[in-house]
Design a protein around this motif. Sequence first.
Motif, PDB file in Angstrom:
ATOM      1  N   MET A   1       0.807  -1.213   0.000  1.00 20.73           N
ATOM      2  CA  MET A   1       0.000   0.000   0.000  1.00 20.73           C
ATOM      3  C   MET A   1       0.842   1.265   0.000  1.00 20.73           C
ATOM      4  SD  MET A   1      -2.960  -1.251  -0.174  1.00 20.73           S
ATOM      5  CE  MET A   1      -3.887   0.265   0.023  1.00 20.73           C
ATOM      6  N   GLN A   2       2.150   1.135   0.067  1.00 21.57           N
ATOM      7  CA  GLN A   2       3.007   2.303   0.073  1.00 21.57           C
ATOM      8  C   GLN A   2       3.160   2.874  -1.325  1.00 21.57           C
ATOM      9  OE1 GLN A   2       6.718   1.482   1.994  1.00 21.57           O
ATOM     10  NE2 GLN A   2       5.791   0.631   3.843  1.00 21.57           N
ATOM     11  N   GLU A   3       3.492   4.162  -1.389  1.00 25.80           N
ATOM     12  CA  GLU A   3       3.642   4.814  -2.693  1.00 25.80           C
ATOM     13  C   GLU A   3       4.910   4.354  -3.395  1.00 25.80           C
ATOM     14  OE1 GLU A   3       3.890   9.340  -4.604  1.00 25.80           O
ATOM     15  OE2 GLU A   3       3.441   9.034  -2.475  1.00 25.80           O
ATOM     16  N   ASN A   4       6.022   4.253  -2.660  1.00 20.07           N
ATOM     17  CA  ASN A   4       7.283   3.790  -3.229  1.00 20.07           C
ATOM     18  C   ASN A   4       7.543   2.364  -2.755  1.00 20.07           C
ATOM     19  OD1 ASN A   4       7.894   6.259  -4.535  1.00 20.07           O
ATOM     20  ND2 ASN A   4       8.660   7.103  -2.615  1.00 20.07           N
ATOM     21  N   TRP A   5       7.632   1.457  -3.692  1.00 16.08           N
ATOM     22  CA  TRP A   5       7.880   0.067  -3.350  1.00 16.08           C
ATOM     23  C   TRP A   5       9.379  -0.191  -3.234  1.00 16.08           C
ATOM     24  CZ3 TRP A   5       4.093  -2.957  -7.083  1.00 16.08           C
ATOM     25  CH2 TRP A   5       2.783  -2.722  -6.642  1.00 16.08           C
ATOM     26  N   SER A   6       9.724  -1.120  -2.390  1.00 12.53           N
ATOM     27  CA  SER A   6      11.123  -1.517  -2.244  1.00 12.53           C
ATOM     28  C   SER A   6      11.533  -2.359  -3.448  1.00 12.53           C
ATOM     29  CB  SER A   6      11.303  -2.305  -0.949  1.00 12.53           C
ATOM     30  OG  SER A   6      10.574  -3.527  -1.014  1.00 12.53           O
TER      31      SER A   6
ATOM     32  N   THR B   1       2.726  -5.170 -13.396  1.00 10.61           N
ATOM     33  CA  THR B   1       4.092  -5.019 -13.903  1.00 10.61           C
ATOM     34  C   THR B   1       4.406  -3.568 -14.221  1.00 10.61           C
ATOM     35  OG1 THR B   1       3.946  -7.237 -14.848  1.00 10.61           O
ATOM     36  CG2 THR B   1       5.717  -5.822 -15.638  1.00 10.61           C
ATOM     37  N   LEU B   2       3.434  -2.873 -14.820  1.00  9.39           N
ATOM     38  CA  LEU B   2       3.636  -1.456 -15.120  1.00  9.39           C
ATOM     39  C   LEU B   2       3.831  -0.643 -13.847  1.00  9.39           C
ATOM     40  CD1 LEU B   2       3.688   0.739 -17.318  1.00  9.39           C
ATOM     41  CD2 LEU B   2       1.206   0.944 -17.047  1.00  9.39           C
ATOM     42  N   ARG B   3       3.057  -0.965 -12.808  1.00 14.11           N
ATOM     43  CA  ARG B   3       3.206  -0.267 -11.524  1.00 14.11           C
ATOM     44  C   ARG B   3       4.568  -0.543 -10.908  1.00 14.11           C
ATOM     45  NH1 ARG B   3       4.410   1.702  -7.417  1.00 14.11           N
ATOM     46  NH2 ARG B   3       3.103   2.301  -5.649  1.00 14.11           N
ATOM     47  N   ALA B   4       5.062  -1.766 -11.019  1.00 12.24           N
ATOM     48  CA  ALA B   4       6.355  -2.105 -10.439  1.00 12.24           C
ATOM     49  C   ALA B   4       7.500  -1.445 -11.198  1.00 12.24           C
ATOM     50  CB  ALA B   4       6.538  -3.623 -10.419  1.00 12.24           C
ATOM     51  N   LEU B   5       7.402  -1.383 -12.520  1.00  5.20           N
ATOM     52  CA  LEU B   5       8.482  -0.790 -13.304  1.00  5.20           C
ATOM     53  C   LEU B   5       8.565   0.718 -13.113  1.00  5.20           C
ATOM     54  CD1 LEU B   5       8.155  -2.801 -16.643  1.00  5.20           C
ATOM     55  CD2 LEU B   5       9.843  -3.095 -14.833  1.00  5.20           C
ATOM     56  N   SER B   6       7.413   1.388 -13.040  1.00  9.02           N
ATOM     57  CA  SER B   6       7.416   2.843 -12.857  1.00  9.02           C
ATOM     58  C   SER B   6       7.622   3.246 -11.405  1.00  9.02           C
ATOM     59  CB  SER B   6       6.104   3.437 -13.378  1.00  9.02           C
ATOM     60  OG  SER B   6       4.990   2.934 -12.638  1.00  9.02           O
ATOM     61  N   ASN B   7       7.297   2.337 -10.460  1.00  2.00           N
ATOM     62  CA  ASN B   7       7.403   2.605  -9.021  1.00  2.00           C
ATOM     63  C   ASN B   7       6.610   3.846  -8.623  1.00  2.00           C
ATOM     64  OD1 ASN B   7       8.210   1.990  -6.424  1.00  2.00           O
ATOM     65  ND2 ASN B   7      10.107   3.139  -6.552  1.00  2.00           N
ATOM     66  N   ARG B   8       5.496   4.070  -9.280  1.00  2.00           N
ATOM     67  CA  ARG B   8       4.605   5.178  -8.978  1.00  2.00           C
ATOM     68  C   ARG B   8       3.181   4.698  -9.166  1.00  2.00           C
ATOM     69  NH1 ARG B   8       5.977  10.606 -11.973  1.00  2.00           N
ATOM     70  NH2 ARG B   8       4.502  11.306 -10.403  1.00  2.00           N
ATOM     71  N   PRO B   9       2.218   5.292  -8.448  1.00  2.00           N
ATOM     72  CA  PRO B   9       0.820   4.931  -8.687  1.00  2.00           C
ATOM     73  C   PRO B   9       0.426   5.163 -10.137  1.00  2.00           C
ATOM     74  CG  PRO B   9       1.035   6.179  -6.653  1.00  2.00           C
ATOM     75  CD  PRO B   9       2.384   6.218  -7.315  1.00  2.00           C
ATOM     76  N   LEU B  10      -0.432   4.297 -10.647  1.00  2.00           N
ATOM     77  CA  LEU B  10      -0.796   4.372 -12.063  1.00  2.00           C
ATOM     78  C   LEU B  10      -1.506   5.673 -12.403  1.00  2.00           C
ATOM     79  CD1 LEU B  10      -1.981   0.704 -12.668  1.00  2.00           C
ATOM     80  CD2 LEU B  10       0.227   1.733 -13.198  1.00  2.00           C
TER      81      LEU B  10
ATOM     82  N   ALA C   1      12.761  -5.337  -3.591  1.00  2.00           N
ATOM     83  CA  ALA C   1      12.282  -6.712  -3.485  1.00  2.00           C
ATOM     84  C   ALA C   1      10.801  -6.807  -3.828  1.00  2.00           C
ATOM     85  CB  ALA C   1      12.533  -7.242  -2.074  1.00  2.00           C
ATOM     86  N   THR C   2      10.004  -5.853  -3.362  1.00  2.00           N
ATOM     87  CA  THR C   2       8.576  -5.854  -3.685  1.00  2.00           C
ATOM     88  C   THR C   2       8.363  -5.671  -5.182  1.00  2.00           C
ATOM     89  OG1 THR C   2       8.120  -4.896  -1.510  1.00  2.00           O
ATOM     90  CG2 THR C   2       6.378  -4.763  -3.151  1.00  2.00           C
ATOM     91  N   ARG C   3       9.137  -4.807  -5.809  1.00  2.00           N
ATOM     92  CA  ARG C   3       9.013  -4.610  -7.251  1.00  2.00           C
ATOM     93  C   ARG C   3       9.378  -5.874  -8.014  1.00  2.00           C
ATOM     94  NH1 ARG C   3      12.277   0.719  -8.660  1.00  2.00           N
ATOM     95  NH2 ARG C   3      11.404   0.244 -10.707  1.00  2.00           N
ATOM     96  N   LEU C   4      10.394  -6.587  -7.532  1.00  2.00           N
ATOM     97  CA  LEU C   4      10.780  -7.837  -8.182  1.00  2.00           C
ATOM     98  C   LEU C   4       9.668  -8.871  -8.083  1.00  2.00           C
ATOM     99  CD1 LEU C   4      12.949  -9.588  -9.552  1.00  2.00           C
ATOM    100  CD2 LEU C   4      13.793 -10.169  -7.270  1.00  2.00           C
ATOM    101  N   VAL C   5       9.073  -8.993  -6.907  1.00  2.00           N
ATOM    102  CA  VAL C   5       7.980  -9.952  -6.734  1.00  2.00           C
ATOM    103  C   VAL C   5       6.782  -9.562  -7.594  1.00  2.00           C
ATOM    104  CG1 VAL C   5       6.351 -10.897  -5.060  1.00  2.00           C
ATOM    105  CG2 VAL C   5       8.753 -10.603  -4.426  1.00  2.00           C
ATOM    106  N   ALA C   6       6.481  -8.265  -7.653  1.00  3.67           N
ATOM    107  CA  ALA C   6       5.354  -7.811  -8.468  1.00  3.67           C
ATOM    108  C   ALA C   6       5.590  -8.090  -9.949  1.00  3.67           C
ATOM    109  CB  ALA C   6       5.118  -6.320  -8.239  1.00  3.67           C
ATOM    110  N   CYS C   7       6.803  -7.847 -10.431  1.00  2.00           N
ATOM    111  CA  CYS C   7       7.117  -8.141 -11.837  1.00  2.00           C
ATOM    112  C   CYS C   7       7.002  -9.630 -12.123  1.00  2.00           C
ATOM    113  CB  CYS C   7       8.516  -7.647 -12.175  1.00  2.00           C
ATOM    114  SG  CYS C   7       8.662  -5.854 -12.343  1.00  2.00           S
TER     115      CYS C   7
END
Length: 293
Positions: free
Chosen positions: A165-170, A207-216, A172-178
Amino acid sequence: MFRRFKRSVTLAGLSAGMMYLFDPDMGHRRRIILRDKWYHALNRIGSAIDVTIRDLENRVSGAACEFQHMFDTGKAPDDVVKARVRTKLGRYTSHPRAIDVKVHDRNVTLSGPIRADEVQEVIMAVRAVAGVRQVENKLEVHDRTENVSALQGGRRPGGEPNEWMQENWSPATRLVACALGGVAMLNCLAKRTLPAALFGTGGFFLTLRALSNRPLMETAEDEARRRRERETGWSSGQRPEGVPAGSNVPQSYDEGEQSHIRPFGERERESHEDAIVDEASMESFPASDAPGY
């Protein structure tokens, strides 16, 4: 038939690419730009991999320490318990410095001013801190904080939000999301059913949210703003300077400046009337007899 069409499209694409890269005039410059972009992408990928690996190592180490703590029956020192309580207060009260924390034999005593709507959450959070045996509440509860100097300003506590729920993902979280998004999209390509298509669409946005690391929504708003800037020729908030009269570029002026601006047709009409008056003066008065005003 399909193979022949596919072969034709492939050959056409290769020919266009060769023409683009080996053009006699611009080919050398394009190849250099492409090479620089490739090196830049490799450097960014290497940096991202390094950051992700370090983040995973830290998370694994933290999880191992938490697992070990579950079976640790030893007593934590009072200063360690106090530091843990202080850390927890910063997440559940808007003025953590106003609260005094005393720890004796793992018994925590809280005193000092606090907002009325934060008391319950603070007490429950401190009781859940590892190593705390008992919590004694001596807080000064205030429904109104206008006359309490220690409760002025501050920020509304955010609690302990979930990682997703955080705005900036860590990293590791981005890797799992991708990874999850990629699996969902591959499943959609393999099965091609309605549920798989829905999961694939969700995986694409994840995947788009994880790559941009920003809310859609913010990403879409930024893209729309950049499109408007390209269409208008300047960034939003900047005032166009030196825009010629009659230009199709939108012009913005203040009210004080609008009083001095006249339409282009009115200026032309006044110039034409002045020319008629000058011509009439020359016909009415000879060159030797200048009119007196």
